[in-house]
Scaffold this active site. Structure first.
Site, PDB file in Angstrom:
ATOM      1  N   TYR A 103      -0.984  -0.062  10.075  1.00  0.00           N
ATOM      2  CA  TYR A 103      -1.351  -0.725   8.815  1.00  0.00           C
ATOM      3  C   TYR A 103      -0.179  -0.623   7.827  1.00  0.00           C
ATOM      4  CZ  TYR A 103      -3.689  -1.095   4.230  1.00  0.00           C
ATOM      5  OH  TYR A 103      -4.029  -1.424   2.934  1.00  0.00           O
ATOM      6  N   SER A 115       0.819  -1.210   0.000  1.00  0.00           N
ATOM      7  CA  SER A 115       0.000   0.000   0.000  1.00  0.00           C
ATOM      8  C   SER A 115       0.853   1.260   0.000  1.00  0.00           C
ATOM      9  CB  SER A 115      -0.869  -0.016   1.257  1.00  0.00           C
ATOM     10  OG  SER A 115      -1.403   1.254   1.503  1.00  0.00           O
ATOM     11  N   ALA A 116       0.259   2.345  -0.515  1.00  0.00           N
ATOM     12  CA  ALA A 116       0.890   3.668  -0.432  1.00  0.00           C
ATOM     13  C   ALA A 116       1.077   4.092   1.022  1.00  0.00           C
ATOM     14  CB  ALA A 116       0.020   4.685  -1.160  1.00  0.00           C
ATOM     15  N   CYS A 117       0.372   3.423   1.947  1.00  0.00           N
ATOM     16  CA  CYS A 117       0.491   3.778   3.369  1.00  0.00           C
ATOM     17  C   CYS A 117       1.862   3.443   3.945  1.00  0.00           C
ATOM     18  CB  CYS A 117      -0.596   3.077   4.188  1.00  0.00           C
ATOM     19  SG  CYS A 117      -2.226   3.747   3.880  1.00  0.00           S
ATOM     20  N   GLN A 171      -6.800  18.159   2.385  1.00  0.00           N
ATOM     21  CA  GLN A 171      -5.845  17.059   2.241  1.00  0.00           C
ATOM     22  C   GLN A 171      -6.031  16.443   0.844  1.00  0.00           C
ATOM     23  OE1 GLN A 171      -8.419  17.223   4.319  1.00  0.00           O
ATOM     24  NE2 GLN A 171      -9.309  15.251   4.848  1.00  0.00           N
TER      25      GLN A 171
HETATM   26  P1  NAD Z   1     -11.199  -5.760   1.256  1.00  0.00           P
HETATM   27  O1  NAD Z   1     -11.274  -5.536   2.738  1.00  0.00           O
HETATM   28  O2  NAD Z   1     -12.430  -5.538   0.446  1.00  0.00           O
HETATM   29  O3  NAD Z   1     -10.651  -7.215   0.955  1.00  0.00           O
HETATM   30  C1  NAD Z   1      -9.809  -7.904   1.836  1.00  0.00           C
HETATM   31  C2  NAD Z   1     -10.443  -9.266   2.065  1.00  0.00           C
HETATM   32  O4  NAD Z   1      -9.586 -10.025   2.928  1.00  0.00           O
HETATM   33  C3  NAD Z   1     -11.812  -9.183   2.764  1.00  0.00           C
HETATM   34  O5  NAD Z   1     -12.802  -9.773   1.953  1.00  0.00           O
HETATM   35  C4  NAD Z   1     -11.614  -9.950   4.049  1.00  0.00           C
HETATM   36  O6  NAD Z   1     -12.731 -10.720   4.457  1.00  0.00           O
HETATM   37  C5  NAD Z   1     -10.434 -10.851   3.697  1.00  0.00           C
HETATM   38  N1  NAD Z   1      -9.775 -11.317   4.899  1.00  0.00           N
HETATM   39  C6  NAD Z   1      -9.410 -10.576   5.988  1.00  0.00           C
HETATM   40  N2  NAD Z   1      -8.891 -11.379   6.922  1.00  0.00           N
HETATM   41  C7  NAD Z   1      -8.928 -12.648   6.419  1.00  0.00           C
HETATM   42  C8  NAD Z   1      -8.541 -13.908   6.938  1.00  0.00           C
HETATM   43  N3  NAD Z   1      -8.024 -14.015   8.160  1.00  0.00           N
HETATM   44  N4  NAD Z   1      -8.728 -15.002   6.175  1.00  0.00           N
HETATM   45  C9  NAD Z   1      -9.291 -14.903   4.935  1.00  0.00           C
HETATM   46  N5  NAD Z   1      -9.675 -13.725   4.389  1.00  0.00           N
HETATM   47  C10 NAD Z   1      -9.496 -12.617   5.139  1.00  0.00           C
HETATM   48  O7  NAD Z   1     -10.010  -4.834   0.739  1.00  0.00           O
HETATM   49  P2  NAD Z   1      -9.568  -4.468  -0.750  1.00  0.00           P
HETATM   50  O8  NAD Z   1      -9.826  -3.032  -0.923  1.00  0.00           O
HETATM   51  O9  NAD Z   1     -10.117  -5.441  -1.710  1.00  0.00           O
HETATM   52  O10 NAD Z   1      -7.980  -4.649  -0.623  1.00  0.00           O
HETATM   53  C11 NAD Z   1      -7.311  -5.814  -1.073  1.00  0.00           C
HETATM   54  C12 NAD Z   1      -5.835  -5.703  -0.710  1.00  0.00           C
HETATM   55  O11 NAD Z   1      -5.270  -4.522  -1.297  1.00  0.00           O
HETATM   56  C13 NAD Z   1      -5.582  -5.581   0.785  1.00  0.00           C
HETATM   57  O12 NAD Z   1      -4.417  -6.287   1.114  1.00  0.00           O
HETATM   58  C14 NAD Z   1      -5.348  -4.111   0.987  1.00  0.00           C
HETATM   59  O13 NAD Z   1      -4.555  -3.847   2.127  1.00  0.00           O
HETATM   60  C15 NAD Z   1      -4.645  -3.734  -0.294  1.00  0.00           C
HETATM   61  N6  NAD Z   1      -4.805  -2.323  -0.606  1.00  0.00           N
HETATM   62  C16 NAD Z   1      -6.026  -1.839  -0.954  1.00  0.00           C
HETATM   63  C17 NAD Z   1      -6.169  -0.496  -1.237  1.00  0.00           C
HETATM   64  C18 NAD Z   1      -7.498   0.081  -1.631  1.00  0.00           C
HETATM   65  O14 NAD Z   1      -7.568   1.271  -1.890  1.00  0.00           O
HETATM   66  N7  NAD Z   1      -8.572  -0.694  -1.704  1.00  0.00           N
HETATM   67  C19 NAD Z   1      -5.068   0.374  -1.145  1.00  0.00           C
HETATM   68  C20 NAD Z   1      -3.837  -0.157  -0.780  1.00  0.00           C
HETATM   69  C21 NAD Z   1      -3.705  -1.511  -0.522  1.00  0.00           C
END
Ligand code: NAD
Length: 326
Positions: A149, A118-120, A218
């Protein structure tokens, strides 16, 4: 037929990725704690299970998949990751998933594995100014993310690269910058800014205002889901391992994002600024490296994605209203 495993296939990006891989002709297994919320999964096999459990992880990574996409994480928008209330769970749950998936992928002989960072992870010191944030990939160090995070993501990036160096695991790592689109979380506390703003605009009647956290000056950039998946697939097909930004360079203030949603909705509403969790002051994707390595970068205007997302959220809001009345 190529085989793929999508971890987090019940979530926003994962569910879209499953559809994409099916279109490309893959056999796909999805795994998640929960099923997809908004449309049925297109995965050939969908396992509801907890990736913190190493036994479950061995059951789902039971073959040398051509590709594994590790998207599962305990995450949400600013209201979830910047309050501090969920820090222990975020770090423990996501790190445990990555430790399990990485090690099992190595044992199972997985051919290639994608990790969504992530960008974070970028240091807060480079994002204190709303107009000139720095997010070149190499600026990640010395590390100083502004959230736990972000620290977990940085740890896990390093984990995948360590497995690449020591065990020859074939990894690809991307740093996503605010991905948005239809069929993402839009209510309940884990939603991110574009979805939250579209919902507030969709729910607002004449004379209502739209709440914005902080002064709204922001800045961020937002990438539409289809282009995010274009970037992921291009990275997987390339020889470049990353880490690389996958994000848009169209930086806007949160106030401007709200004005854009209102324009798309055809509503003229007042913004009301209230206290709330904010994150860094400014952030934009730096796409120099992805252009250089993949000869590609996202280009769709933000307005196009917001229009599609707004229309979908408006429909969700109307359906929720009808369900309450009935
Ligand atoms: P999301 O929360 O919709 O999807 C993540 C999924 O992981 C969820 O469905 C959740 O139920 C599942 N999960 C969590 N814990 C689990 C476990 N213990 N076992 C099985 N499944 C589990 O998020 P997203 O937006 O689809 O993001 C997907 C990935 O991309 C993540 O890793 C997130 O950190 C990364 N990301 C997303 C963004 C964004 O803007 N959406 C930005 C940066 C990074």
């Amino acid at each position: 037929m190529k085989t793929a495993l999508v971890c987090g296939a019940g979530g926003f990006i994962g569910s879209h990725l499953v559809k994409r891989l099916k279109k490309e002709g893959y056999w796909v297994r999805g795994v998640d704690l929960k099923r997809t919320e908004f449309s049925p999964t297109e995965a050939d096999d969908f396992v509801v299970g907890d990736l913190r459990d190493p036994v479950l992880v061995r059951q789902v990574i039971d073959r040398p998949f051509d590709e594994v996409y590790q998207l599962a994480a305990d995450m949400g928008g600013a209201g979830f990751i910047f309050t501090g209330d969920n820090d222990a769970d975020v770090m423990h749950n996501s790190a445990t998933i990555n430790l399990n998936v990485c090690d099992t992928a190595k044992d199972a002989g997985v051919k290639k594995i994608f990790y969504s960072s992530s960008a974070c992870i970028y240091p807060e010191r480079n994002q204190l100014d709303a107009t000139t944030p720095v997010t070149a990939e190499e600026s990640a160090y010395p590390a100083a993310p502004d959230s736990e995070y972000g620290w977990e993501k940085l740890f896990s990036e390093r984990l995948y690269f360590a497995y690449a160096r020591n065990y020859g695991l074939n990894v690809r790592v991307a740093r996503f910058h605010n991905i948005f689109g239809p069929e993402g979380t839009w209510t309940g506390g884990r939603e991110k800014a574009p979805a939250a703003i579209c919902r507030k605009v969709a729910e607002a009647g004449a004379g209502d205002d739209v709440e914005i956290w902080g002064d709204g000056e922001q800045t961020r950039s937002f990438l539409y889901i289809d282009e995010c998946l274009d970037g992921v697939r291009r990275l997987m097909e390339s020889e470049f391992v990353g880490p690389v930004n996958i994000g848009s360079e169209e930086m806007v203030s949160i106030n401007d994002l709200a004005r854009l949603a209102m324009r798309v909705a055809g509503k003229d509403l007042e913004l009301r600024h209230i206290d709330g969790p904010l994150g860094v002051r400014g952030r934009n994707s730096d796409n120099t490296l992805i252009r250089e390595k993949l000869g590609w970068a996202p280009e769709q205007p933000l307005e196009d994605g917001i229009r599609r997302t707004y229309n979908w959220i408006k429909q969700q809001v109307e359906e929720a209203k009808q369900a309450t009345v009935a």
